[in-house]
Scaffold this active site. Structure first.
Site, PDB file in Angstrom:
ATOM      1  CG  ASP A 100      -2.162   0.845   1.050  1.00  0.00           C
ATOM      2  OD1 ASP A 100      -3.257   0.262   0.935  1.00  0.00           O
ATOM      3  OD2 ASP A 100      -2.058   2.090   1.019  1.00  0.00           O
ATOM      4  CG  HIS A 108     -10.202   0.753  -7.420  1.00  0.00           C
ATOM      5  ND1 HIS A 108      -9.665  -0.489  -7.177  1.00  0.00           N
ATOM      6  CD2 HIS A 108     -10.942   1.065  -6.325  1.00  0.00           C
ATOM      7  CE1 HIS A 108     -10.059  -0.905  -5.984  1.00  0.00           C
ATOM      8  NE2 HIS A 108     -10.826   0.019  -5.448  1.00  0.00           N
TER       9      HIS A 108
END
Length: 230
Positions: free
Chosen positions: A87, A131
């Site tokens: 992340d 995304h």
């Protein structure tokens, strides 16, 4: 020995990959079908994107991280797997057996290459990060080569366009790339060289498209794609 119900695990642990929490995407039924045959085997797995995103991309570097629900789900479902979580936010405070955190900027090709070079062959990679189409396609190009034969590369939430995308190089939506590949076996990823594109195309044995009308969409939509490695 009883088999854990992955959807119930997702709901109990608070990830929206199940059918009750937040967007309730319902991905776990697909994952149960795809992964059950090797559930108890030792292997390496990577998940990119460890907590729900935030509206302002600037907050990602400093946001407070509270949980890693999908990682906890995978650790219970795959009792012998080692899982690397990635992340752009800092999840290094989470110390769990069989879990390792690697901080990663999905838009940095060199960082993706360093990650790929640091890992053994990987059975499963799941991209549940920004995304943004550019991030999805760049990560696919850089990380698919380390997927082991018969392994899977999954991109979730193809129906979403994140605010981050406005700051990135322009490219076709990943759902459109997937749709074209389904009909032509050609990956329309503009920033790849012809050789890179061909190497990626020919290493994909099979593609699985998951569609549903859950998770904030009101139509039957392509939500997720899985690529199986030759």
């Amino acid at each position: 020995m009883s088999v854990p119900n992955l959807t119930k695990l997702a709901n109990a642990l608070g990830t929206d990959k199940g059918d009750e929490v937040f967007h309730a995407h319902g991905y776990t039924s697909f994952y149960s079908f795809l992964f059950e045959e090797f559930r108890r085997e030792p292997f390496t797995m990577v998940e990119i994107g460890l907590q729900r995103g935030c509206a302002d991309p600037e907050e990602l570097l400093t946001r407070k991280v509270e949980d890693i629900p999908s990682i906890k789900m995978w650790l219970e479902f795959f009792p012998k797997a080692n899982i690397i979580g990635c992340d752009i936010s800092d999840f290094s405070a989470f110390k769990i057996d069989r879990f390792r955190f690697e901080r990663l900027d999905m838009g940095d090709p060199a960082a993706l290459e360093r990650l790929a070079g640091s890992l053994p062959p990987v059975r499963i990679i799941i991209d549940d990060a920004s995304h943004a189409a550019y991030h999805q396609q760049l990560a696919l190009a850089k990380l698919f080569p380390i997927v082991e034969p018969g392994g899977f590369y999954i991109i979730e939430d193809l129906h979403v366009t994140h605010l981050t995308a406005a700051r990135l190089p322009s490219c076709s939506p990943t759902a459109a790339v997937v749709e074209r590949f389904k009909h032509t076996r050609q990956l329309d990823i503009a920033f790849l060289s012809p050789i890179e594109r061909r190497n990626l195309e020919t290493s994909i044995r099979k593609m699985f498209i998951h569609r549903n009308d859950k998770g904030g969409v009101s139509r039957w939509a392509m939500k997720m794609v899985g690529f199986e490695k030759y």
